[in-house]
Write a protein that holds these residues in place. Structure first.
Motif, PDB file in Angstrom:
ATOM      1  N   HIS A  23       0.592  -1.281   0.061  1.00 26.98           N
ATOM      2  CA  HIS A  23       0.017   0.001   0.010  1.00 26.98           C
ATOM      3  C   HIS A  23       0.783   1.216   0.079  1.00 26.98           C
ATOM      4  O   HIS A  23       0.436   2.432   0.242  1.00 26.98           O
ATOM      5  CB  HIS A  23      -1.042  -0.185   1.316  1.00 26.98           C
ATOM      6  CG  HIS A  23      -2.127  -0.922   0.797  1.00 26.98           C
ATOM      7  ND1 HIS A  23      -2.171  -2.360   1.163  1.00 26.98           N
ATOM      8  CD2 HIS A  23      -3.313  -0.735   0.437  1.00 26.98           C
ATOM      9  CE1 HIS A  23      -3.000  -3.204   1.102  1.00 26.98           C
ATOM     10  NE2 HIS A  23      -3.759  -2.181   0.574  1.00 26.98           N
ATOM     11  N   ARG A 111      -5.769  -0.956   8.110  1.00 31.05           N
ATOM     12  CA  ARG A 111      -6.518   0.103   7.376  1.00 31.05           C
ATOM     13  C   ARG A 111      -6.430   1.494   7.796  1.00 31.05           C
ATOM     14  O   ARG A 111      -6.165   2.618   7.031  1.00 31.05           O
ATOM     15  CB  ARG A 111      -7.686  -0.156   6.691  1.00 31.05           C
ATOM     16  CG  ARG A 111      -7.659  -1.370   5.648  1.00 31.05           C
ATOM     17  CD  ARG A 111      -8.983  -1.701   5.394  1.00 31.05           C
ATOM     18  NE  ARG A 111      -8.735  -3.018   4.342  1.00 31.05           N
ATOM     19  CZ  ARG A 111      -9.820  -3.690   4.344  1.00 31.05           C
ATOM     20  NH1 ARG A 111     -10.831  -3.592   5.111  1.00 31.05           N
ATOM     21  NH2 ARG A 111      -9.609  -4.903   3.443  1.00 31.05           N
ATOM     22  N   ARG A 116      -6.247   9.368   4.485  1.00 27.87           N
ATOM     23  CA  ARG A 116      -7.690   9.521   4.559  1.00 27.87           C
ATOM     24  C   ARG A 116      -8.155   9.214   2.907  1.00 27.87           C
ATOM     25  O   ARG A 116      -9.165   8.375   2.775  1.00 27.87           O
ATOM     26  CB  ARG A 116      -8.287  10.852   5.070  1.00 27.87           C
ATOM     27  CG  ARG A 116      -9.623  10.830   4.870  1.00 27.87           C
ATOM     28  CD  ARG A 116      -9.892  12.350   5.537  1.00 27.87           C
ATOM     29  NE  ARG A 116      -9.703  12.647   6.830  1.00 27.87           N
ATOM     30  CZ  ARG A 116     -10.521  12.260   7.962  1.00 27.87           C
ATOM     31  NH1 ARG A 116     -11.689  11.645   7.698  1.00 27.87           N
ATOM     32  NH2 ARG A 116      -9.927  12.454   9.057  1.00 27.87           N
ATOM     33  N   GLU A 117      -7.527   9.879   2.055  1.00 31.42           N
ATOM     34  CA  GLU A 117      -8.003   9.708   0.639  1.00 31.42           C
ATOM     35  C   GLU A 117      -7.919   8.266   0.178  1.00 31.42           C
ATOM     36  O   GLU A 117      -8.810   7.606  -0.407  1.00 31.42           O
ATOM     37  CB  GLU A 117      -7.488  10.777  -0.400  1.00 31.42           C
ATOM     38  CG  GLU A 117      -7.700  12.024   0.164  1.00 31.42           C
ATOM     39  CD  GLU A 117      -9.146  12.361  -0.312  1.00 31.42           C
ATOM     40  OE1 GLU A 117      -9.742  11.726  -1.491  1.00 31.42           O
ATOM     41  OE2 GLU A 117      -9.780  13.025   0.224  1.00 31.42           O
ATOM     42  N   ALA A 118      -6.856   7.543   0.586  1.00 29.62           N
ATOM     43  CA  ALA A 118      -6.654   6.220   0.255  1.00 29.62           C
ATOM     44  C   ALA A 118      -7.878   5.153   0.729  1.00 29.62           C
ATOM     45  O   ALA A 118      -8.348   4.402   0.361  1.00 29.62           O
ATOM     46  CB  ALA A 118      -5.350   5.365   0.693  1.00 29.62           C
ATOM     47  N   ARG A 119      -8.127   5.600   2.203  1.00 33.50           N
ATOM     48  CA  ARG A 119      -9.424   4.916   2.629  1.00 33.50           C
ATOM     49  C   ARG A 119     -10.640   5.096   2.252  1.00 33.50           C
ATOM     50  O   ARG A 119     -11.503   4.007   2.058  1.00 33.50           O
ATOM     51  CB  ARG A 119      -9.380   5.120   4.406  1.00 33.50           C
ATOM     52  CG  ARG A 119      -8.524   4.698   5.135  1.00 33.50           C
ATOM     53  CD  ARG A 119      -8.523   4.958   6.629  1.00 33.50           C
ATOM     54  NE  ARG A 119      -9.215   6.009   7.060  1.00 33.50           N
ATOM     55  CZ  ARG A 119      -8.445   7.046   7.631  1.00 33.50           C
ATOM     56  NH1 ARG A 119      -7.143   7.076   7.686  1.00 33.50           N
ATOM     57  NH2 ARG A 119      -8.891   8.135   7.902  1.00 33.50           N
ATOM     58  N   LYS A 120     -10.899   6.442   1.573  1.00 35.97           N
ATOM     59  CA  LYS A 120     -12.160   6.690   0.940  1.00 35.97           C
ATOM     60  C   LYS A 120     -12.109   5.895  -0.388  1.00 35.97           C
ATOM     61  O   LYS A 120     -13.306   5.227  -0.758  1.00 35.97           O
ATOM     62  CB  LYS A 120     -12.110   8.195   0.643  1.00 35.97           C
ATOM     63  CG  LYS A 120     -12.649   9.113   1.573  1.00 35.97           C
ATOM     64  CD  LYS A 120     -12.633  10.371   1.306  1.00 35.97           C
ATOM     65  CE  LYS A 120     -13.106  11.409   2.387  1.00 35.97           C
ATOM     66  NZ  LYS A 120     -12.922  12.926   2.140  1.00 35.97           N
ATOM     67  N   THR A 121     -11.061   5.910  -1.201  1.00 37.74           N
ATOM     68  CA  THR A 121     -11.045   5.250  -2.453  1.00 37.74           C
ATOM     69  C   THR A 121     -11.065   3.614  -2.000  1.00 37.74           C
ATOM     70  O   THR A 121     -11.746   3.051  -2.889  1.00 37.74           O
ATOM     71  CB  THR A 121      -9.580   5.337  -3.145  1.00 37.74           C
ATOM     72  OG1 THR A 121      -9.366   6.730  -3.161  1.00 37.74           O
ATOM     73  CG2 THR A 121      -9.387   4.565  -4.375  1.00 37.74           C
ATOM     74  N   LEU A 122     -10.610   3.024  -1.304  1.00 35.41           N
ATOM     75  CA  LEU A 122     -10.548   1.609  -0.734  1.00 35.41           C
ATOM     76  C   LEU A 122     -12.369   1.268  -0.496  1.00 35.41           C
ATOM     77  O   LEU A 122     -12.848   0.482  -0.844  1.00 35.41           O
ATOM     78  CB  LEU A 122      -9.890   1.305   0.431  1.00 35.41           C
ATOM     79  CG  LEU A 122      -9.694  -0.174   0.859  1.00 35.41           C
ATOM     80  CD1 LEU A 122      -9.439  -1.080  -0.381  1.00 35.41           C
ATOM     81  CD2 LEU A 122      -8.923  -0.311   1.769  1.00 35.41           C
ATOM     82  N   THR A 124     -14.633   2.989  -1.481  1.00 37.57           N
ATOM     83  CA  THR A 124     -15.877   3.071  -2.568  1.00 37.57           C
ATOM     84  C   THR A 124     -15.513   1.840  -3.605  1.00 37.57           C
ATOM     85  O   THR A 124     -16.527   1.217  -3.985  1.00 37.57           O
ATOM     86  CB  THR A 124     -15.276   4.615  -3.516  1.00 37.57           C
ATOM     87  OG1 THR A 124     -15.542   5.626  -2.654  1.00 37.57           O
ATOM     88  CG2 THR A 124     -15.873   4.711  -4.843  1.00 37.57           C
ATOM     89  N   ASP A 125     -14.292   1.396  -3.681  1.00 39.83           N
ATOM     90  CA  ASP A 125     -13.974   0.263  -4.504  1.00 39.83           C
ATOM     91  C   ASP A 125     -14.862  -1.070  -3.719  1.00 39.83           C
ATOM     92  O   ASP A 125     -15.447  -1.896  -4.536  1.00 39.83           O
ATOM     93  CB  ASP A 125     -12.727  -0.218  -4.550  1.00 39.83           C
ATOM     94  CG  ASP A 125     -11.782   0.939  -5.225  1.00 39.83           C
ATOM     95  OD1 ASP A 125     -12.501   1.609  -6.123  1.00 39.83           O
ATOM     96  OD2 ASP A 125     -10.510   0.837  -5.282  1.00 39.83           O
ATOM     97  N   GLU A 128     -18.387  -0.632  -4.573  1.00 38.13           N
ATOM     98  CA  GLU A 128     -18.624  -0.975  -5.930  1.00 38.13           C
ATOM     99  C   GLU A 128     -18.643  -2.517  -6.008  1.00 38.13           C
ATOM    100  O   GLU A 128     -19.704  -3.091  -6.766  1.00 38.13           O
ATOM    101  CB  GLU A 128     -17.818  -0.167  -6.923  1.00 38.13           C
ATOM    102  CG  GLU A 128     -18.326   1.106  -7.066  1.00 38.13           C
ATOM    103  CD  GLU A 128     -17.228   1.897  -7.627  1.00 38.13           C
ATOM    104  OE1 GLU A 128     -16.201   1.337  -8.430  1.00 38.13           O
ATOM    105  OE2 GLU A 128     -17.110   3.275  -7.808  1.00 38.13           O
TER     106      GLU A 128
END
Length: 136
Positions: A23, A111, A116-122, A124-125, A128
């Motif tokens: 990561h 995690r 923070r941005e990486a957690r949001k992306t994760l 969201t993924d 989805e």
């Protein structure tokens, strides 16, 4: 900076290191079997612990079984002295920064060290993927 305190014989330590690298999280690694923790190191780690020594003490290790001590009856200074003298009492890996501590490897817990941005992306993924699985 994130700190990763490991013991090479610990599979959890190896998994934590692999996860952090995959990561792209920078960390300082310390092999506590080669560079044992000092009393000051342990005090810093205990300050970050939510449950005090309950988080740090490995009840499955040889020293714990051999000592036959009720750790609940020890003063903090006595506990720290024991962990310095018997480093295998300390669960590994220790993953921490200046705000939080994770003892042992948990993919969910680790995690929290992601930006923070990486957690949001994760998240969201994951959502989805879940929606795709539900509709399939």
């Amino acid at each position: 900076m994130l700190n990763l305190y490991v013991a090479p014989s610990s599979s959890s330590s190896r998994r934590a290191e692999k996860w952090l690298k995959s990561h792209d999280i920078q960390f300082k690694k310390r092999d506590i079997s080669k560079r044992p923790l000092s009393a000051e190191d342990l005090k810093q780690i205990l300050r970050l612990s939510e449950n005090g020594s309950d988080d740090l003490i490995s009840k499955r290790c040889h020293s714990f079984k051999k000592l036959k001590i009720n750790f609940d009856n020890l003063r903090v200074s006595q506990l720290i002295d024991l962990m310095v003298k018997y480093p295998d009492l300390i669960r590994r890996p220790l993953i921490f920064d200046d705000r939080q501590l994770q003892v042992g490897f948990s993919e969910e817990g680790i995690r929290s060290f992601l930006p923070r941005e990486a957690r949001k992306t994760l998240l969201t993924d994951l959502l989805e993927q879940r929606n795709t699985d539900i509709t399939a």
